[in-house]
Design an enzyme around this catalytic site. Structure first.
Site, PDB file in Angstrom:
ATOM      1  N   GLN A 102      41.077   5.281  32.768  1.00 33.15           N
ATOM      2  CA  GLN A 102      40.679   5.920  31.511  1.00 33.15           C
ATOM      3  C   GLN A 102      39.465   6.821  31.751  1.00 33.15           C
ATOM      4  OE1 GLN A 102      38.700   4.036  28.039  1.00 33.15           O
ATOM      5  NE2 GLN A 102      40.656   4.378  26.988  1.00 33.15           N
ATOM      6  N   TYR A 188      33.738   9.045  20.724  1.00 34.90           N
ATOM      7  CA  TYR A 188      33.194   9.658  21.924  1.00 34.90           C
ATOM      8  C   TYR A 188      33.442  11.173  21.907  1.00 34.90           C
ATOM      9  CZ  TYR A 188      32.485   4.835  23.226  1.00 34.90           C
ATOM     10  OH  TYR A 188      32.072   3.521  23.218  1.00 34.90           O
ATOM     11  N   ARG A 235      44.200   8.532  24.382  1.00 35.96           N
ATOM     12  CA  ARG A 235      43.908   7.507  23.363  1.00 35.96           C
ATOM     13  C   ARG A 235      43.227   8.163  22.173  1.00 35.96           C
ATOM     14  NH1 ARG A 235      40.595   1.697  23.179  1.00 35.96           N
ATOM     15  NH2 ARG A 235      42.468   0.519  22.708  1.00 35.96           N
ATOM     16  N   ARG A 325      41.088  -8.180  24.251  1.00 34.38           N
ATOM     17  CA  ARG A 325      40.275  -9.387  24.400  1.00 34.38           C
ATOM     18  C   ARG A 325      41.040 -10.609  24.925  1.00 34.38           C
ATOM     19  NH1 ARG A 325      37.583  -6.763  20.084  1.00 34.38           N
ATOM     20  NH2 ARG A 325      39.035  -7.570  18.539  1.00 34.38           N
TER      21      ARG A 325
END
Length: 366
Positions: A102, A188, A235, A325
């Site tokens: 990524q 971001y 993404r 997670r």
């Protein structure tokens, strides 16, 4: 008539034939060696333990020193970092897995202490309402520090950042990654350019949606020119409102982006869904509109269970589901989900920074 797909059905995503539709989502763990933000043998062990995923998406990885926003996160811009990542890809491939890197530039989601010139950058001089994890070098203790007002990138500097993405993709290919994912989500840099709430520019990268999309599309073209469109994913997080990203125009903008990505035939769009307790559900209307705009693979992530994953796969509105997670404490998560076995809980005190404990010490079931 073929059977409806499930989480453990094989799938082809772009140029990648995958044994299942269970993806390991990107998760920052902040274990890169210092100085230099270099991937380590411990990171290779961590990812190899989780090679049972249909595809591993690595933690977000900065494309340049300017792109760094958190302490101890890895980069892909130096020869030493490339060598470190090569250990990771080799370990994952030896364990039978596939892995995509990524690519990350945080933009204004950063802190001056991380930068030699003491400056963070963004599309415009607008601070996010956010903090980032910074380690005090004197004490070794990490704490959350607020992000200041960034310096707005010049038009020429934007082009230079596109070149940084191209260079990072070239390094990812040299390091042996099977694909790359462009991080354009979660507030971001690319996401900042997309949203009028963060982008007040008056040049070719600001104003109407087609201008705010330009940086993203230039990055996609640069990365796909190196990796191939069929090994390039992206993404997006349409429904995030945190970090000063609330923009009422973002959904039509994202769908316009999807139409442009369709023309470029990239491998996949990865939708990061809001997964905190009181977050809004992703509307079915958006899922259908995205599927209509983009015929490539769609990956979804955000609090999915085995049952929810199978349901969205059967609906045809997603082709794969990413789990984050649960992979922390369950390196053998695919087996546990497939066989209905209990899931271990992660130690939240060891999520960021540190060494092996709480990173590679979670055992698989016997």
């Amino acid at each position: 008539m073929s059977a409806a797909p499930s989480l453990f059905s094989p799938v082809r995503i772009g140029g990648l034939p995958l044994p299942s539709r269970l993806i390991m989502a990107p998760m920052t763990r902040a274990r890169a060696a210092q100085p230099g933000d270099i991937p380590t043998p411990l990171m290779a062990e961590y990812y190899a333990q989780r090679a049972g995923a249909g595809l591993i998406l690595t933690e977000a990885t900065q494309i340049s020193p300017q792109g760094k926003g958190y302490s101890f996160t890895p980069g892909i811009h130096s020869p030493q970092q490339v060598d470190g990542w090569q250990q990771v890809t080799q370990a994952v491939h030896a364990a039978g897995g596939s892995i995509a890197l990524q690519l990350w530039h945080v933009g204004r989601m950063s802190h001056p202490s991380l930068h030699a010139d003491g400056q963070t950058v963004g599309p415009s001089a607008i601070a996010p309402d956010a903090s980032v994890w910074i380690v005090d070098p004197a004490t070794g203790t990490g704490t959350m520090l607020p992000c200041p007002v960034p310096r707005a990138l010049t038009t020429a500097e934007v082009a230079a950042v596109v070149d940084d993405y191209r260079h990072a993709a070239d390094n990812a290919r040299a390091a042996g990654f099977d694909a790359v994912e462009i991080h354009a989500a979660n507030g971001y840099l690319i996401d900042q350019f997309l949203r009028a709430s963060a982008n007040h520019r008056t040049d070719r990268y600001g104003g109407p949606a087609e201008n705010r999309m330009r940086f993203l599309l230039e990055v996609v073209d640069a990365v796909a020119g190196v990796m191939g469109a069929d090994r390039t994913g992206i993404r997006l997080s349409p429904f995030i409102t945190q970090r000063g990203m609330n923009d009422p125009d973002i959904i039509p903008t994202v769908l316009a982006v999807a139409a442009e990505l369709e023309r470029r035939r990239i491998a996949y769009i990865h939708i990061a869904e809001a997964d905190w307790d009181d977050a809004p559900e992703t509307p079915e209307a958006f899922r259908h509109a995205l599927r209509q705009a983009f015929s490539g693979s769609i990956i979804v992530a955000g609090g999915y269970t085995r049952e929810k994953a199978d349901a969205i796969l059967r609906s045809g509105l997603a082709d794969a589901v990413a789990f984050g997670r649960p992979f922390i404490a369950n390196p053998d998560l695919p087996r546990r989900l497939r066989d209905g076995l209990p899931l271990a809980e992660a130690d939240t005190t060891t999520l960021f920074g540190g060494g092996a404990e709480g990173y590679v010490t979670y055992p698989p079931l016997p």
